[in-house]
Structures are given as C-alpha cells and as structure tokens.
Design an enzyme around this catalytic site. Sequence first.
Site, short mmCIF file in Angstrom:
data_model
loop_
_atom_site.label_atom_id
_atom_site.label_comp_id
_atom_site.label_asym_id
_atom_site.label_seq_id
_atom_site.Cartn_x
_atom_site.Cartn_y
_atom_site.Cartn_z
N GLY A 157 6.52 -1.87 -2.99
CA GLY A 157 6.67 -0.54 -3.54
C GLY A 157 6.64 -0.55 -5.06
N CYS A 158 6.67 0.63 -5.64
CA CYS A 158 6.54 0.74 -7.10
C CYS A 158 7.76 0.19 -7.82
CB CYS A 158 6.25 2.18 -7.50
SG CYS A 158 7.40 3.40 -6.84
#
EC number: 1.2.1.38
Lengths: 352, 352, 352, 352
Positions: A157-158
């Site tokens: 994920g970011c």
Amino acid sequence: MGYRAGVVGAAGFAGIELVRLLSRHPEFDLAAATSDALAGTPIAKAYPAFTGVTDLAFSTHEDTDFSAFDVVFLAVPHKAAMGMAPDLMAAGVTVVDLSADFRLKDPAIYEKWYAPHTAADLLAQAAFGLPELTGDELAAAAERRAAGEAVLVGCAGCYPTATSLAAAPAIRAGLVDAAAPVVADAVSGVTGAGKKATERTHYCFANENLEAYGVGTHRHTPEIEQILGLEGRLVFTPHLAPLNRGLLSTVTLPLAPGAAPTTEELVELYRDFYAASPLVSVMDAGVQPRTASVAGTCRAQVGVAVHPAGMIVATGAIDNLGKGAAGQGVQCANIVFGLPETCGLEEIANPV
Amino acid sequence: MGYRAGVVGAAGFAGIELVRLLSRHPEFDLAAATSDALAGTPIAKAYPAFTGVTDLAFSTHEDTDFSAFDVVFLAVPHKAAMGMAPDLMAAGVTVVDLSADFRLKDPAIYEKWYAPHTAADLLAQAAFGLPELTGDELAAAAERRAAGEAVLVGCAGCYPTATSLAAAPAIRAGLVDAAAPVVADAVSGVTGAGKKATERTHYCFANENLEAYGVGTHRHTPEIEQILGLEGRLVFTPHLAPLNRGLLSTVTLPLAPGAAPTTEELVELYRDFYAASPLVSVMDAGVQPRTASVAGTCRAQVGVAVHPAGMIVATGAIDNLGKGAAGQGVQCANIVFGLPETCGLEEIANPV
Amino acid sequence: MGYRAGVVGAAGFAGIELVRLLSRHPEFDLAAATSDALAGTPIAKAYPAFTGVTDLAFSTHEDTDFSAFDVVFLAVPHKAAMGMAPDLMAAGVTVVDLSADFRLKDPAIYEKWYAPHTAADLLAQAAFGLPELTGDELAAAAERRAAGEAVLVGCAGCYPTATSLAAAPAIRAGLVDAAAPVVADAVSGVTGAGKKATERTHYCFANENLEAYGVGTHRHTPEIEQILGLEGRLVFTPHLAPLNRGLLSTVTLPLAPGAAPTTEELVELYRDFYAASPLVSVMDAGVQPRTASVAGTCRAQVGVAVHPAGMIVATGAIDNLGKGAAGQGVQCANIVFGLPETCGLEEIANPV
Amino acid sequence: MGYRAGVVGAAGFAGIELVRLLSRHPEFDLAAATSDALAGTPIAKAYPAFTGVTDLAFSTHEDTDFSAFDVVFLAVPHKAAMGMAPDLMAAGVTVVDLSADFRLKDPAIYEKWYAPHTAADLLAQAAFGLPELTGDELAAAAERRAAGEAVLVGCAGCYPTATSLAAAPAIRAGLVDAAAPVVADAVSGVTGAGKKATERTHYCFANENLEAYGVGTHRHTPEIEQILGLEGRLVFTPHLAPLNRGLLSTVTLPLAPGAAPTTEELVELYRDFYAASPLVSVMDAGVQPRTASVAGTCRAQVGVAVHPAGMIVATGAIDNLGKGAAGQGVQCANIVFGLPETCGLEEIANPV
C-alpha cells in the site's frame, strides 16, 4: 508484440494511473480496461487527459475475456480482488493486485482488520510487491513465471511503501531498539482518499485544511508491522493535506542500546542499502525529501537524520498513486516478466 | 548518437522544463545546461526532481563551448537572446529561442513594446514557432537546415499559443468580422510569473487569489495580433490564478456579417483544421477544455461554441511551460531536424 | 432584543455563511436554521467551524414555526424559494431570498431560463438586492417595512454582482456604446459550484485546473442584462478556478462614439459613483482588485482602465459567498430594517 | 476611549494580523504600525485587504513616540525584541512580544539555541503567554499592571501552542511516562515560513508539496520542553504543507506504567481541563480537529485518543497566525488589561 495486459477497476484513481502508465509502456500492451460503472464510456470522456491519446473505452469485467492475457492488474477494493484472482490464475494469467487482499501473510490478521479471506490458499504463493525490500519474493515469482506459471503479486500500500522505505535500512541494520515503539506520522494528498465524491473529498472541505484520521485504526498498520517486523509496536497516524498527489511519512525510531551512528553514517548506510534500487534516492545529510519532486513518477526519496534525543528520524516521500500504487504495480510486473525494473517508469517529475 | 543539444538559461522555469524534456528525448542529447547564477551547482541540487536522474551541473554561458552543438535552446529574457543568437548561428548552431526577441516580424513593433532590436537582420529568416499555425515557415527552416544551414526559430509565447490555437481556425475560415474587436481573457498559473521570488509569486499572496494584471499593456498583445491578423483590434487581458501550470484563454470573436455557423459545424471545421496536428485536440460540442488535462505535456485542447449574441466563444488550454514554452521549443526542434513532431513529447497528463 | 431571524436551507454553502454572519450580528438574532437533510444534527457537527460557538441544531422547514420571525433568509434552490415566500410574507415575515426566483422582473424571461413562475404576482413588489445599484428599490422596501408590511428582496447572484459593480458606473455615465456587445469573462472559486459532492467539486478534479463552463447558456446572463440594460448584448462566460472563495469578473465594454476618457478620469467617475457605498472600493489607476483581499467579507473591489483598442476594461472582485450571496443578503436586510448598511459586516479579509 | 496600542514590525505576517485584529478591537485603539522597510506606505497599499478600511500608513520605529501608549505588540525577529522591550517598559508601556526573546526562562538555554541574551534581567518578570496553560503568570501580570506597572508578556510560538495544548492535559494528569520520549510531528501552512520571498515560499515550490524541515534542530524544541517539562525527551519534527494558514501538531505520548484510560475518559479529562478556556474546543471521541475550522481565528481544536500500542495520540489544530501568534498576543493583552479573554477575538472561521 508485447505482453497483453489488462486493468480491472480502471476507472478508479489507481486504475486510471495504470492505464496512463501502460498506454506508453514499451513492453506491455494495454488491451482492456474494465469499469462496471463506466462500461461503454470512452476513457477519454471520463478522463480528458486521454483526449487524443486513446480511443479505448471501458468494458465490463464480466464481458472481458482475459484468457489470452499475460497479466492483469487489479485496482479494485479489497474483498473484490480475492474474488477475481483465483479464476485469472487458473486461466494462466499473472495477477498484480493493488488491493490489500494478498499483502498479509497471515489470514487471521487479514480477518481481524478486513474480513474472512476467501482465497487464503493463495497467500503463501503471493509475492509481496515492494521490490526494494522484497526482491527475493519477486525474483522467485519471476522464475516461476518464466517456467510457465501464472504468478500473483500483492503490491504494498501507499503508506506502507513510504514508511517502510524510510525505516527498513535502519531496522535491518540492527540500529533500532527491538522493544520500543516506533512512531510513523504520515501525510497524504487527496487522491489517497479515492475517486468517490464525498464531503471529505469535496474541494472546499479538503482545501486549506490539515487533519489526522483513522487514529489507531488505519488498516495499513498490520501491513507496515509485517514488513518491518514491528508487531504491536507501531503507532501509525495518517493525515490528509491539500494536494493531489504526494505522500510523506515521517518515522521516529528509537536507537538500539549502544547504537550511536552519525547522520552521515546513516546516509551512507541507506545509500548502500538502496545501491541497486534505481527508483529510490537517499538525500544528502541535512536535506529532506519533497513529495513534489516525485509526483507523477514511481520514484521515492528518503531522508534520514540522528536526533539528539536518541532517535532516528527517517522520512520517505512518494507519489501515492505512483510508487504507492500503479507505478509500483508496473515495477513489480516488470520484474516478474524479466524486464528492466524501470521499464516505462522513466518519467521525471515536473521540476516546478 | 543523437543531436547535441544545449539549454541556455536552464535554471529558469522554461529552461528547467527543457532540461526535463531533453533528458529523456531519444534524439537530442542534452550536453550543457547553463545558468550564470547557479554555475557549478548540480541540477539535482537546485531542482530535486532530478535526484537520481542526472549528475549534470549548470555551467556558465561564457565557459560553455557550443561550437560543436547541433542546437541550442535559449530560455533567457528578451534582449539577452538577441545578443546570443548571432554568434551561435555564425558557429553553425541552430537556435530555438523561447524569448520574445525573434517573434515579431517588424522591428519597429519590437522596439515599441520592448527595446531597439540589435539583431534585426535575423528577423526575416526567423521561423515563427507555433507549428500548427506556421507549418510552412518551419518546413522551410527544416529544408535549410537539411541543406547545412543553421536556422533560427522564435517560438510563440504562452498566451499567444493558447489564444491563437483557439481563434485561428475561425478567423482563417473568414467567419470573424474583420472590423470588430476581439476579446481574449486569459488565465495563467503561477509558473507563468517566473522563478524570481517576489511578493507576487509568494505562496501566501498567490494562493486563494484571482487577479487581472497588465490590462492594456501586456507585451503578448502585438504577437497575438501578428499571428491572427488583428492589428489594433485585440483586447487582451491576462490573469493569475492559484495553480502551478496551466493556461486557459477564452476568446470572444464577433461573427462576420452573414456568417451563422452552428457549434457542431464549428467543431467540424476546427477538427479539419487540426487534422494533421497530433498535439491539438478539439473538444466535442458542449465540452470545454481543462488545463489539468494537458498539464506537464505539450498538448493543447481547444473548445468552440456559437454564442446567441452573434459571437464565437473559443477556448484554448495548454500548459504554459509545455505547449506554451519548452514543449513547443522541442516540437519546433523536432520539425527543424526532420524528426516526428511529437518525438519525446508523448507524455500523458496525470489523469487526476 | 434584536430582530428574530431564520435561515432556510442553512446547510448549503450560502446558508451556512448566513449562519456565520447572523451568529455574530448585533441586531439580528439567529433563531432557526433549517435543513431537511440534516435536521437534528448540531450545526457544529456538520460544520466544525462552529465547535464551541453554537449549540444550535438544524431543524426541518416543516417543523419550524416562522410566524414570530421578523426576517427569513432563503438559501434554497430556485423554484423552492417561490414556493416558500408567499406563505412567509402572508405571515408578516420579511423575506430575503438568495435564489434566482425574485430577481427577474419579467416572468417570461424567468420561464425561458428557469421554469414557469408560480408566484409571479410578487415580482413587482420584490426589491432587487444589489444595494449599490438598486438603492431606491431597497429604500422603498425599507419604508414599507417600517410601515408594517412584510417585504421581499431578491438578492443579486454572485456573477451579476461582480460584473455589474464593475460595469455599471461606465454604462450609467453614457460612456458605453449602446449597440455593441459587452464581454464578461468571470472566474469563480469552487464554493460557487455548491456543496454537492460531485466529480466537478472533487478536490482532485478541481485542483490545479482551469476551465470554462456554461458557455452561452449560464442563467446569470439575463440577470446581468437586466441590471445593466444590455438585452441580448452580453457575452458572459463563467470559469472555475482552484480556490474556495473568490470571484473575479473582467468586463470589456466598447466606448460610446466620441467618448475618450482617461483611466484616471474613469477612476474618478467610479469613486464618485461609489462615494456613498462603504463596501465597494475603487482601486487606483493601474492597480487591479484581488479576490483574496475581499475573501470572507462582504466587500468588493473594482478596477477600471481604458484600453487602446477603444474599450473600457473593468474588473470586479468579490467573495462569491460574501458580497455574492450571504453577505449581500445581510446587507439588504440591514437596509430594509433601517440599520447601518455594514452592520455585522465589518470583517476585514485575512491580509495574507 | 480605549487603550492606545501600537504594533512594531507591522508589515510582517504576524504584524499585519495584529493590525487586522486591533483595527476592529473594541478596547484597543491602533495608533501606530511600524515598519522600517515600508515606512510612509499606506497599509492598504501593501496589504489591499485594508482598502477602504484604514488610511493608516506604516511609520518607522525610530520616529514613533510610544511614550503615551498603553501597550505595544512586538512582531519583530528574535534579538530585535530584546533590544526594544527595556526602553518601552522603562517608559511605562506594557509589551506583548511575539518573538522568542522572552519565552525561555533560562538565559543559558536561550543562548544555546539563539544568541546571548541582552535583557536577561527581564526574563524573570516576563509572563509566558499561553493563557490556557499559564493563566497564573498572566493573572499576576494583570495585577501588576492594574497597580500601575508596565508588564511584559512573551507569547508562545505557533508550534509550542498547538503541541502544548494537545499534550498538557494528559501530562499534567500524570498519565504520561515521565522517562520515555514524546514525539511531535507538526505541519504548518506557508505563512509560518514568513513574508520574505524566497525559493521556499515561492508559490510554485510550496504548492503541491510536503516536506519536513529542521529535523532535530528546530528552535521551538526547548520552548515545548519547558512548557511540558520534557527536558531532552522531545522529538519534534516540523513540516510544511500547501496552505496559507493552519498548523496541526500530532503528539504521541507513552502512557505511564499502570495508566489505562479509555479515549472517552481522556476526552472527559481534556474537557475538564479546558472548561474555563473559551477558545479551546475538545473534539468528541473519534473526531479529529481540522485546521480549516480555526483558520482566521484565535480558536484551537484538540483531539485525543488512546492507541492500542500503549500510547496517547493527541492532536492540536490552530491558525499559526491566529492562536499561534497575533490572536494569542491580543488574548494575552486582553487578560493583562482586565478585559474578557475573547474580546475582539469572536470571529468564526469560514465554515467552507
């Protein structure tokens, strides 16, 4: 003739960024972009940046025959991805998933933070997609794919990407106290809140505002803990700031007893760590990363400093849709298909 | 081996955008980037978007030997360019100038709006660089260059580019009253105000603000009048808005007596006009251009509509540093060097 | 004890700005704020700027008994307002309407641009609310109210306010050609697009973007034409820019035959015109209004210049929610209730 | 007749905000605003938000006779303030200083972080200006002033204000581990970087960017440590984000051994703590402060939550120029002069 590639969930923000990257990729040919909501709509009508670039229209997932595809990128919400990946892989299609469904190794942790996992048997073979830190998993996947197998990548994920790139070199070098908590305060641009038009994403509420959210409850917590080996010790607080693209994570790590590096030594250590990683740059001592300098790209900038209170303060800057999502998906696909890691990802951020 | 290219004035906003475009251009090799103010400074230090991309440092103009260069891009202020171009051309170097110095055909008009011209003899041979509207001049320059001559291109300014792309098809088709005034109200992002840190470019004064400036006095007026044949009839008012890159010009043109096109016919006419221009897209009837859809690129979007008051309202959207400056410079260079017009300019704007 | 005041449609952007202004107004007591969608919700929960300021909650229109109110502000969509005003007035309540329903004098024009009018009998007695230009109508309304009548004010829209304040002094002085078209290009911040979360108001689509909209079709056209006496001669093009509050209208007016004022003379003329208008400032010759300098207030700034092409270029800057909506509503109410025009409207914009 | 008030350094961002607040303050009469750089310039010319509001011009410090003033606000850089305060006080003028010069009790700490102190004898009598936490000091100063003495207030800085308001209730209640480090990651809008036009404050570099700065070296560190009793245990990292006004501090505090409050209990505790503080609001459990909701005001919002890793995460949102500078100065002056704490500070933030 390149590899035949598709994007599922192409109308979302990560999906459309995949469309952008694959539209100009020299080795992947974008052959389908699905969106059940916008099926039949030309991409350029929904996203006018594609005016004059492509005549492709969104198709439904249902009506798209992926059996002859080499790779499909999933840019759908969690739970949806684990419903799609098994069929695709059974059809021999390599799957690069941007959702959370194949990131966590332990299905019990997935269930605790998300929902019961319906494709838990795939977790063991899913490579975790954060190439600078999980190169071995991706290399093994590349070998399996070269041998004819469909493989599965669950991309980081970011927030986990920015946070882990900033923290991993110090932790893996044993410089961080293995018992004390680690604090990660991270700030994201509004694309991180997704395409859905809500009060939160309304221009007039997001503009000229800073706020924290999801304090103590954000689902990226177990993912960061898994990457960094911080089980139960991570205090992660995400924030929203008024910009489109960009994510900065500031990680405060207590030094291990006896460890006393200088900032310059840390910079050196970090540069060695990322020596083979063309998309990660470690800033000079005293210089901090800027998200604007990586916006629109798959690059990351990392800064590191020793703090007099006996801590390391490490910062990681990425584009949440680039290195934090679509770019990282393409980077992982490049690796799995034996291409240069940066293929199609050479863009330079707008200098200003 | 590509053509050897240099950028003079590389530390300014248009200059650094040239550096960005040329760094990834497949046919031009960026061999020098000058900045007297920053000479010796690595480009990546001044503009951290280049971290991990290039080790090149700025050099002084004085110390840079351009004699073996194929092309030099001038991104210097007006008056400076006309001091540099003659020597470069004498050395056989093709010059692509982004300043105002070689745009106006008539030195008297240049003198009225700027200063006495010190290289007026070059004006006759300078090709005007707005490829969609001055293709003949550029084609002729390309022939001369192919024959071994150094050639000179004076690229159109940012406001003239957006305004002229929006207005030219209607005017050239004879649809516009040749006696009545034409109104162009244009809005630019803050990069248009240049790199110099001033009160006007201070974040806190530019942010959350709209203002007009240079009412009746902006130097792009004679340039637009020259391109469109509007001598003395243009009412041009520029404005500043809070964004980095993007320029929108809204042009209101009175219909010629007897002319009564529909909006759909105008869209058709415009599409025919730009049929051979890959970087200009004409929007569907009822759809307006968005600057965000061309930001970071050399593309332009044009919209056109008939207004019930007997007018045509045409809008042109560009990135002021892209199609409005550096991108256009590269596009002109491509043409002059016989390359495909869009070579190195294929970027797609961030869809979001 | 002040006048008892209510806001209908208080959860929209103009409505909540009315709530803000009335919460601190020394003569009006805010006693009800209705929102059918948010009824029961504390205002401070929906709009956290009111945290610690008020405990008032939204109520439904249905359940709110306005019979003992002195004034009700309507911040509802057009068509809704004309359904509410008659009953309120029958109950003796003065109505200040921010919608379009009572602005146009001619019901046929209303029907052409909006819908059939269901309270057309009220149009004749509705005062047009743009105090600097329609002082007579408001003064007459104030007299009627002082005599015990409920009165009705139809406040000017945001674009009409900025455009008319900029253009009226020149037009009323006979300096503008009565046959030629007038061009108004206006730019609004995103609050002008309303509270509804849509793709258009999504932060990531509105940010870093400029676009025109409603070319030739915007409903403020007949309103501006009515105020300025420009029937069929106005070419009005609205635009959207990335800021919350602020609206700038740039109006290009052809000089009447024989008229040849200097800019300084125009400034003088404008200052005389607005000498009794404390909320409108005319900028010095050569200085342009800034929307940031009036944001959050009910003030307006006007600039004017002569253009060498025989035109006047006049610019008007307001806060679209302030002087363009809620502030103007309060200003009109002040006048109608015999209070100083600026009562409760003395705020100064953030200087930075 | 109110108290005669002056602002020294009135052309800077904190100074001009003081001018704004004092221009409408019911008890202080703004009689002088000095700026050596802009002396003679009307305030409205430098800051057009004051157009139509005031005719006052900046004066030089030298030429302004403050002897008949009741209070002077110093909005000058550190070192300058300690050169001015002694003379003013000797003349019987109360001084409210926004600089760092009279905040630190220990001149050795001042010298370590700033410079040798030239008015160290005043440190003992300076009241620290953060009313919600240092009410006793200000009350004592108010008594001395009532008795005819000139008093001195050294107002808290912006980061210390937000950070301390968020952390103090938990620390003072003994809930925080007295040996472990406390992490404060704070984000400021660009007004925090000051009025000087630099590359850092250039719109195009600050816009669409996030970055940390001053890691381990920011001068607000000792001030926060002093307020909270955290000597050597604070890890404070400031960041810059693209907005004008707003500052959010996220503070992570390790729970004391044995402490195990719920979030609801913490909210209760915080509300008790601030029960007598009208300008500080504690958000409901699960709700986070928004800087937009306090922008342009002297209000603060505080949020607090228990984190499962055994920590308290507390957040404080202010306007860095309001509660973080000028507003706080006026609040302190109100207290010292025996006025209601919120006098002239009742503004409500723009709800949108």
